[in-house]
Design a protein around this motif. Structure first.
Motif, mmCIF file in Angstrom:
data_model
loop_
_atom_site.group_PDB
_atom_site.id
_atom_site.type_symbol
_atom_site.label_atom_id
_atom_site.label_comp_id
_atom_site.label_asym_id
_atom_site.label_seq_id
_atom_site.Cartn_x
_atom_site.Cartn_y
_atom_site.Cartn_z
ATOM 1 N N ALA A 206 1.520 -5.641 -4.930
ATOM 2 C CA ALA A 206 0.284 -5.151 -4.325
ATOM 3 C C ALA A 206 -0.383 -4.177 -5.282
ATOM 4 C CB ALA A 206 0.592 -4.462 -2.993
ATOM 5 N N MET A 207 -1.602 -4.484 -5.688
ATOM 6 C CA MET A 207 -2.356 -3.630 -6.602
ATOM 7 C C MET A 207 -3.292 -2.748 -5.780
ATOM 8 S SD MET A 207 -3.305 -6.363 -9.640
ATOM 9 C CE MET A 207 -4.539 -7.199 -8.625
ATOM 10 N N ILE A 208 -3.059 -1.455 -5.771
ATOM 11 C CA ILE A 208 -3.816 -0.549 -4.921
ATOM 12 C C ILE A 208 -5.231 -0.354 -5.475
ATOM 13 C CG2 ILE A 208 -3.916 1.739 -3.887
ATOM 14 C CD1 ILE A 208 -1.587 0.010 -2.935
ATOM 15 N N THR A 209 -6.217 -0.533 -4.599
ATOM 16 C CA THR A 209 -7.612 -0.338 -5.006
ATOM 17 C C THR A 209 -8.294 0.810 -4.264
ATOM 18 O OG1 THR A 209 -8.377 -1.941 -3.356
ATOM 19 C CG2 THR A 209 -7.910 -2.790 -5.572
ATOM 20 N N ASP A 210 -7.746 1.216 -3.096
ATOM 21 C CA ASP A 210 -8.452 2.182 -2.256
ATOM 22 C C ASP A 210 -7.488 2.737 -1.219
ATOM 23 O OD1 ASP A 210 -8.855 0.598 0.495
ATOM 24 O OD2 ASP A 210 -9.130 -0.806 -1.168
ATOM 25 N N TYR A 211 -7.976 3.677 -0.394
ATOM 26 C CA TYR A 211 -7.191 4.277 0.672
ATOM 27 C C TYR A 211 -7.583 3.748 2.052
ATOM 28 C CZ TYR A 211 -4.920 7.765 -2.331
ATOM 29 O OH TYR A 211 -4.146 8.396 -3.278
ATOM 30 N N ASP A 212 -8.065 2.505 2.117
ATOM 31 C CA ASP A 212 -8.502 1.953 3.391
ATOM 32 C C ASP A 212 -9.491 2.939 4.020
ATOM 33 O OD1 ASP A 212 -8.184 -0.466 4.957
ATOM 34 O OD2 ASP A 212 -7.334 0.789 6.520
ATOM 35 N N SER A 213 -9.407 3.223 5.314
ATOM 36 C CA SER A 213 -10.398 4.122 5.915
ATOM 37 C C SER A 213 -9.779 5.317 6.631
ATOM 38 C CB SER A 213 -11.291 3.350 6.893
ATOM 39 O OG SER A 213 -10.517 2.722 7.891
ATOM 40 N N TRP A 214 -8.480 5.526 6.493
ATOM 41 C CA TRP A 214 -7.804 6.628 7.176
ATOM 42 C C TRP A 214 -7.973 7.962 6.462
ATOM 43 C CZ3 TRP A 214 -4.224 9.599 4.614
ATOM 44 C CH2 TRP A 214 -3.720 9.082 3.412
ATOM 45 N N ILE A 223 -16.854 -0.882 -1.601
ATOM 46 C CA ILE A 223 -16.608 -2.101 -2.380
ATOM 47 C C ILE A 223 -16.900 -1.896 -3.858
ATOM 48 C CG2 ILE A 223 -18.913 -3.076 -2.032
ATOM 49 C CD1 ILE A 223 -15.546 -4.979 -2.048
ATOM 50 N N ALA A 224 -17.854 -1.040 -4.197
ATOM 51 C CA ALA A 224 -18.157 -0.777 -5.602
ATOM 52 C C ALA A 224 -16.971 -0.108 -6.293
ATOM 53 C CB ALA A 224 -19.409 0.093 -5.723
ATOM 54 N N GLU A 225 -16.344 0.843 -5.601
ATOM 55 C CA GLU A 225 -15.171 1.503 -6.172
ATOM 56 C C GLU A 225 -14.005 0.531 -6.302
ATOM 57 O OE1 GLU A 225 -14.205 4.969 -3.952
ATOM 58 O OE2 GLU A 225 -16.112 5.979 -4.348
ATOM 59 N N GLY A 231 -10.797 -3.949 -12.140
ATOM 60 C CA GLY A 231 -10.813 -4.235 -13.567
ATOM 61 C C GLY A 231 -9.591 -3.669 -14.271
ATOM 62 N N ALA A 232 -9.284 -2.397 -14.005
ATOM 63 C CA ALA A 232 -8.106 -1.784 -14.609
ATOM 64 C C ALA A 232 -6.824 -2.424 -14.090
ATOM 65 C CB ALA A 232 -8.110 -0.286 -14.327
ATOM 66 N N ASN A 233 -6.783 -2.721 -12.787
ATOM 67 C CA ASN A 233 -5.594 -3.347 -12.211
ATOM 68 C C ASN A 233 -5.319 -4.723 -12.808
ATOM 69 O OD1 ASN A 233 -5.135 -1.174 -10.557
ATOM 70 N ND2 ASN A 233 -5.710 -2.195 -8.654
ATOM 71 N N SER A 234 -6.368 -5.496 -13.030
ATOM 72 C CA SER A 234 -6.172 -6.845 -13.560
ATOM 73 C C SER A 234 -5.603 -6.806 -14.973
ATOM 74 C CB SER A 234 -7.479 -7.635 -13.518
ATOM 75 O OG SER A 234 -8.476 -7.019 -14.312
ATOM 76 N N ASP A 235 -6.037 -5.842 -15.777
ATOM 77 C CA ASP A 235 -5.458 -5.689 -17.110
ATOM 78 C C ASP A 235 -3.976 -5.359 -17.022
ATOM 79 O OD1 ASP A 235 -7.874 -6.194 -18.336
ATOM 80 O OD2 ASP A 235 -8.398 -4.080 -18.590
ATOM 81 N N ALA A 236 -3.621 -4.453 -16.117
ATOM 82 C CA ALA A 236 -2.223 -4.090 -15.925
ATOM 83 C C ALA A 236 -1.412 -5.267 -15.401
ATOM 84 C CB ALA A 236 -2.126 -2.904 -14.961
ATOM 85 N N ALA A 237 -2.009 -6.070 -14.518
ATOM 86 C CA ALA A 237 -1.317 -7.243 -13.982
ATOM 87 C C ALA A 237 -1.036 -8.257 -15.074
ATOM 88 C CB ALA A 237 -2.155 -7.878 -12.874
ATOM 89 N N ARG A 238 -2.004 -8.470 -15.955
ATOM 90 C CA ARG A 238 -1.780 -9.422 -17.044
ATOM 91 C C ARG A 238 -0.654 -8.953 -17.971
ATOM 92 N NH1 ARG A 238 -7.443 -10.461 -16.429
ATOM 93 N NH2 ARG A 238 -8.032 -8.641 -17.656
ATOM 94 N N ARG A 239 -0.593 -7.656 -18.242
ATOM 95 C CA ARG A 239 0.494 -7.136 -19.073
ATOM 96 C C ARG A 239 1.838 -7.311 -18.365
ATOM 97 N NH1 ARG A 239 -2.937 -2.663 -19.346
ATOM 98 N NH2 ARG A 239 -1.366 -1.325 -18.314
#
Length: 291
Positions: A206-214, A223-225, A231-239
């Motif tokens: 699971a690649m964390i992108t946000d803190y949901d709404s809590w 969604i912009a954040e 972008g950063a997560n996908s680079d890390a996932a590829r590595r």
């Protein structure tokens, strides 16, 4: 034993595997319809691999319309033995920060509009998903991500919601404070259940992108954040994915946790009552026990 073949199911932000030798996009027909897309196959550092974009190239499928049964069936037909799921998720924990990875080990399934089993009337089977993730494969994914320089958290409960909308604040607080979930996403169920029925080892990153709404300091999901973090997560996932071949190298042995024999003792329908048409659809998924 068959040779190891690792499939990566890429979620939001991961749409390819770099460095595949003899890379080929292959169309696979299944009794459950078409998969999300063609499947990219090839070899990475000596390991046979497959890559399936869960939402299709160009992100054409919503979480609900992803053809989960066709996806798992297609991977099984190609000879896949291990499935690594990579997906974007929200966090319910302060310490699980955007950019971190969580190696999920449990799920709560709150989806309701998806087909969740290959089995049904005419051929019923009940597999155990008490431990829905293969500990061996999960540990390898953890090690590969850490070696790639990612902050990785080992173990966590994934709340699978239907979507496509994000949570209300009330839902987010329920999942976090009452149910004790750690991350939230929309795609790992019924994927994990189907992988178990197909006797495939399955692990989830699971690649964390946000803190949901809590979170009181972060407000509602932006969604912009999320896209910026993807972008950063996908680079890390590829590595991280690039580090899997060395960890899966060598002769393949039986799964020590029994993932590859999940259907032993699972079928309940008497042999003389089994529907031939249903059995025919199960030729890949349950081929081992059907002979």
């Amino acid at each position: 034993m068959s040779a190891t073949m690792l499939a990566v199911i890429g979620g939001s932000g991961l749409y390819e595997i770099e460095g595949l030798e003899d890379a080929t996009w292959t169309e696979v027909e299944t009794p459950w319809g078409a998969p999300s897309d063609a499947i990219l196959t090839g070899t990475l550092n000596g390991l046979k691999m497959a890559f399936l974009p869960r939402h299709g190239r160009g992100h054409v499928h919503s979480p609900t319309t992803v053809p989960y049964r066709a996806n798992i069936d297609a991977l099984k037909r190609l000879g896949v033995t291990d499935v690594l799921s990579v997906s974007a998720c929200g966090s319910f924990r302060e310490e699980l920060a955007p950019g971190d990875f969580v190696i999920v080990d449990q799920f709560i399934d709150r989806t309701f509009a998806r087909e969740k089993s290959f089995f049904g009337t005419g051929f019923t089977a009940h597999v155990s998903v008490a431990d829905p993730v293969c500990p061996r494969l999960a540990a390898l994914a953890r090690d590969a991500a850490r070696a790639a320089g990612v902050t990785v958290h080992e173990g966590g409960t994934y709340l699978a919601m239907e979507g496509p909308q994000f949570s209300t604040k009330a839902e987010s607080r329920l999942y976090r404070d009452v149910w004790g979930c750690d991350v939230i996403g929309m795609t790992n169920m019924p994927e994990a259940k189907l992988a178990r029925e197909a006797e495939l080892c399955y692990a989830s990153v699971a690649m964390i992108t946000d803190y949901d709404s809590w979170h009181p300091d972060h407000g509602s999901v932006d969604i912009a954040e999320i896209i910026a973090t993807l972008g950063a997560n996908s680079d890390a996932a590829r590595r991280s994915v690039a580090g899997m071949p060395e960890r899966l190298a060598g002769p393949r042995a039986a799964c020590p946790h029994g993932c590859d024999h999940a259907l032993d003792h699972a079928v309940l329908t008497a042999p003389d009552k089994r529907d031939p048409d249903v059995m025919a659809r199960l030729d890949a998924v349950a081929g081992r026990i059907l002979g």
